[in-house]
Design a protein around this motif. Structure first.
Motif, PDB file in Angstrom:
ATOM      1  N   LEU A   1      35.755  34.683  46.008  1.00 28.37           N
ATOM      2  CA  LEU A   1      36.461  35.877  45.553  1.00 28.37           C
ATOM      3  C   LEU A   1      37.613  35.555  44.603  1.00 28.37           C
ATOM      4  O   LEU A   1      38.046  36.411  43.838  1.00 28.37           O
ATOM      5  CB  LEU A   1      37.003  36.656  46.758  1.00 28.37           C
ATOM      6  N   VAL A   2      38.100  34.316  44.666  1.00 28.15           N
ATOM      7  CA  VAL A   2      39.225  33.910  43.828  1.00 28.15           C
ATOM      8  C   VAL A   2      38.727  33.560  42.430  1.00 28.15           C
ATOM      9  O   VAL A   2      37.753  32.818  42.292  1.00 28.15           O
ATOM     10  CB  VAL A   2      39.943  32.693  44.441  1.00 28.15           C
ATOM     11  N   PRO A   3      39.346  34.088  41.372  1.00 24.68           N
ATOM     12  CA  PRO A   3      38.914  33.760  40.005  1.00 24.68           C
ATOM     13  C   PRO A   3      38.930  32.253  39.758  1.00 24.68           C
ATOM     14  O   PRO A   3      39.899  31.556  40.094  1.00 24.68           O
ATOM     15  CB  PRO A   3      39.955  34.475  39.130  1.00 24.68           C
ATOM     16  N   GLY A   4      37.840  31.748  39.196  1.00 26.66           N
ATOM     17  CA  GLY A   4      37.724  30.318  38.945  1.00 26.66           C
ATOM     18  C   GLY A   4      38.814  29.774  38.061  1.00 26.66           C
ATOM     19  O   GLY A   4      39.276  28.641  38.251  1.00 26.66           O
ATOM     20  N   VAL A   5      39.263  30.580  37.094  1.00 29.76           N
ATOM     21  CA  VAL A   5      40.295  30.103  36.173  1.00 29.76           C
ATOM     22  C   VAL A   5      41.592  29.820  36.921  1.00 29.76           C
ATOM     23  O   VAL A   5      42.332  28.888  36.579  1.00 29.76           O
ATOM     24  CB  VAL A   5      40.527  31.118  35.037  1.00 29.76           C
ATOM     25  N   LEU A   6      41.859  30.585  37.977  1.00 27.34           N
ATOM     26  CA  LEU A   6      43.061  30.359  38.768  1.00 27.34           C
ATOM     27  C   LEU A   6      42.970  29.037  39.524  1.00 27.34           C
ATOM     28  O   LEU A   6      43.914  28.242  39.538  1.00 27.34           O
ATOM     29  CB  LEU A   6      43.262  31.516  39.749  1.00 27.34           C
ATOM     30  N   VAL A   7      41.825  28.800  40.123  1.00 27.00           N
ATOM     31  CA  VAL A   7      41.641  27.572  40.896  1.00 27.00           C
ATOM     32  C   VAL A   7      41.681  26.342  39.998  1.00 27.00           C
ATOM     33  O   VAL A   7      42.225  25.304  40.361  1.00 27.00           O
ATOM     34  CB  VAL A   7      40.306  27.625  41.667  1.00 27.00           C
ATOM     35  N   ASP A   8      41.115  26.476  38.801  1.00 32.64           N
ATOM     36  CA  ASP A   8      41.008  25.320  37.902  1.00 32.64           C
ATOM     37  C   ASP A   8      42.301  24.996  37.163  1.00 32.64           C
ATOM     38  O   ASP A   8      42.500  23.852  36.748  1.00 32.64           O
ATOM     39  CB  ASP A   8      39.896  25.560  36.875  1.00 32.64           C
ATOM     40  N   THR A   9      43.166  25.984  36.979  1.00 37.60           N
ATOM     41  CA  THR A   9      44.339  25.764  36.125  1.00 37.60           C
ATOM     42  C   THR A   9      45.655  25.654  36.886  1.00 37.60           C
ATOM     43  O   THR A   9      46.590  25.015  36.403  1.00 37.60           O
ATOM     44  CB  THR A   9      44.459  26.894  35.085  1.00 37.60           C
ATOM     45  N   GLU A  10      45.737  26.274  38.062  1.00 33.79           N
ATOM     46  CA  GLU A  10      46.988  26.227  38.816  1.00 33.79           C
ATOM     47  C   GLU A  10      47.119  24.887  39.534  1.00 33.79           C
ATOM     48  O   GLU A  10      46.235  24.503  40.304  1.00 33.79           O
ATOM     49  CB  GLU A  10      47.043  27.364  39.838  1.00 33.79           C
ATOM     50  N   PRO A  11      48.210  24.153  39.325  1.00 37.93           N
ATOM     51  CA  PRO A  11      48.395  22.876  40.013  1.00 37.93           C
ATOM     52  C   PRO A  11      48.382  23.042  41.537  1.00 37.93           C
ATOM     53  O   PRO A  11      49.079  23.908  42.080  1.00 37.93           O
ATOM     54  CB  PRO A  11      49.771  22.408  39.533  1.00 37.93           C
ATOM     55  N   GLY A  12      47.574  22.251  42.197  1.00 39.36           N
ATOM     56  CA  GLY A  12      47.509  22.284  43.649  1.00 39.36           C
ATOM     57  C   GLY A  12      46.703  23.417  44.233  1.00 39.36           C
ATOM     58  O   GLY A  12      46.613  23.542  45.455  1.00 39.36           O
ATOM     59  N   ALA A  13      46.095  24.254  43.371  1.00 41.89           N
ATOM     60  CA  ALA A  13      45.393  25.434  43.869  1.00 41.89           C
ATOM     61  C   ALA A  13      44.159  25.065  44.691  1.00 41.89           C
ATOM     62  O   ALA A  13      43.882  25.693  45.715  1.00 41.89           O
ATOM     63  CB  ALA A  13      44.999  26.349  42.710  1.00 41.89           C
ATOM     64  N   VAL A  14      43.410  24.057  44.258  1.00 41.34           N
ATOM     65  CA  VAL A  14      42.198  23.675  44.984  1.00 41.34           C
ATOM     66  C   VAL A  14      42.547  23.225  46.395  1.00 41.34           C
ATOM     67  O   VAL A  14      41.924  23.660  47.375  1.00 41.34           O
ATOM     68  CB  VAL A  14      41.440  22.559  44.226  1.00 41.34           C
ATOM     69  N   ASP A  15      43.556  22.390  46.516  1.00 34.30           N
ATOM     70  CA  ASP A  15      43.946  21.876  47.826  1.00 34.30           C
ATOM     71  C   ASP A  15      44.470  22.997  48.724  1.00 34.30           C
ATOM     72  O   ASP A  15      44.137  23.062  49.911  1.00 34.30           O
ATOM     73  CB  ASP A  15      45.015  20.791  47.658  1.00 34.30           C
TER      74      ASP A  15
END
Length: 252
Positions: A208-222
């Motif tokens: 549900l989370v936009p991929g661009v947010l996960v890929d660009t925000e530092p630490g977002a994936v973790d």
């Protein structure tokens, strides 16, 4: 070499992998054997078979696709575990034609029940391949996650269709033939004679989370991964998960 998935892909696999790894560790302690026999039905190119083999276990992958099995052969060679993984062409409905009964300490049935004509038969066959006290890891598409995703995308008619359709499909263009509620999936496992060990919601937020947010925000994936792990065991989130994971144990 680490047995953990790579960070981006781990948003889809980490919850299941951590639960599965813990279950295998428990089987090692219970059996007193360092090397387990694991069956991965519908295992494709080895997304789970390779890391399981890296733990030192023997893995048999059953898949109907010759191309997938060819990809598996290349992948296990590259991973250095070719001596611990073998591929067999077949499917869960004809499982006992290609593997022995009660020959495995653990059976993985991931992303399979959505596509078979008789899910109950598929689960029964997987259970028949288990040794007494063996572990079944079952992963299938969740109904609630699909309904939520269609609604958030503005496809409200599709969302309502999925809610009322017996197979949980949102329309003719739906690529998934069948979805399950937590109650339906646990009933299949229980009816096959297994004790339910755990139920987890998988990909509660990741899809549900936009991929661009996960890929660009530092630490977002973790951070998102930690959120997924925290929510996975909470029953309140099972009904909206994209996938459902059930761990069952065969009665001894």
């Amino acid at each position: 070499m680490s047995d953990r998935p790579r960070p981006r892909s781990s948003l889809r696999t980490a919850v299941v992998w951590e639960v599965l790894k813990d279950a295998l560790e428990r089987r090692v302690k219970a059996t007193g054997r360092d090397v387990l026999d694991v069956l991965d039905t519908g295992g494709g190119t080895g997304n789970f078979a390779v890391p399981v083999a890296r733990l030192g276990h023997r893995v048999t992958v059953v898949d109907p696709s010759p191309n997938a099995l060819f990809g598996l052969e290349r992948r296990v060679a590259e991973a250095g575990v070719a001596d611990r993984v073998r591929g067999v062409q077949g499917d869960v409905q004809g499982l006992l034609d290609v593997v022995e009964r009660e020959a495995y300490d653990a059976v993985l049935c991931h992303g399979v029940l959505e596509y078979v004509d008789d899910p109950a038969e598929g689960v029964r066959n997987a259970v028949s391949a288990l040794r007494p006290s063996g572990t079944l890891s079952l992963l299938a598409a969740g109904l609630g996650g699909a309904v939520l995703a269609r609604a958030l995308a503005g496809h409200f008619t599709d969302a309502r269709q999925a809610l009322t359709d017996p197979a949980g499909r949102w329309g003719e263009g739906d690529p998934v033939p069948r979805r399950f509620t937590p109650e339906q999936l646990t009933a299949l496992v229980g009816d096959a004679g297994l004790e339910i060990g755990a139920v987890h919601g998988v990909r509660v937020f990741a899809d549900l989370v936009p991929g661009v947010l996960v890929d660009t925000e530092p630490g977002a994936v973790d951070a998102l991964l930690k959120l997924e792990m925290a929510a996975a065991e909470l029953p309140a989130f099972h009904s909206v998960a994209t996938q459902l994971h059930v761990l069952g144990e065969k009665r001894g």
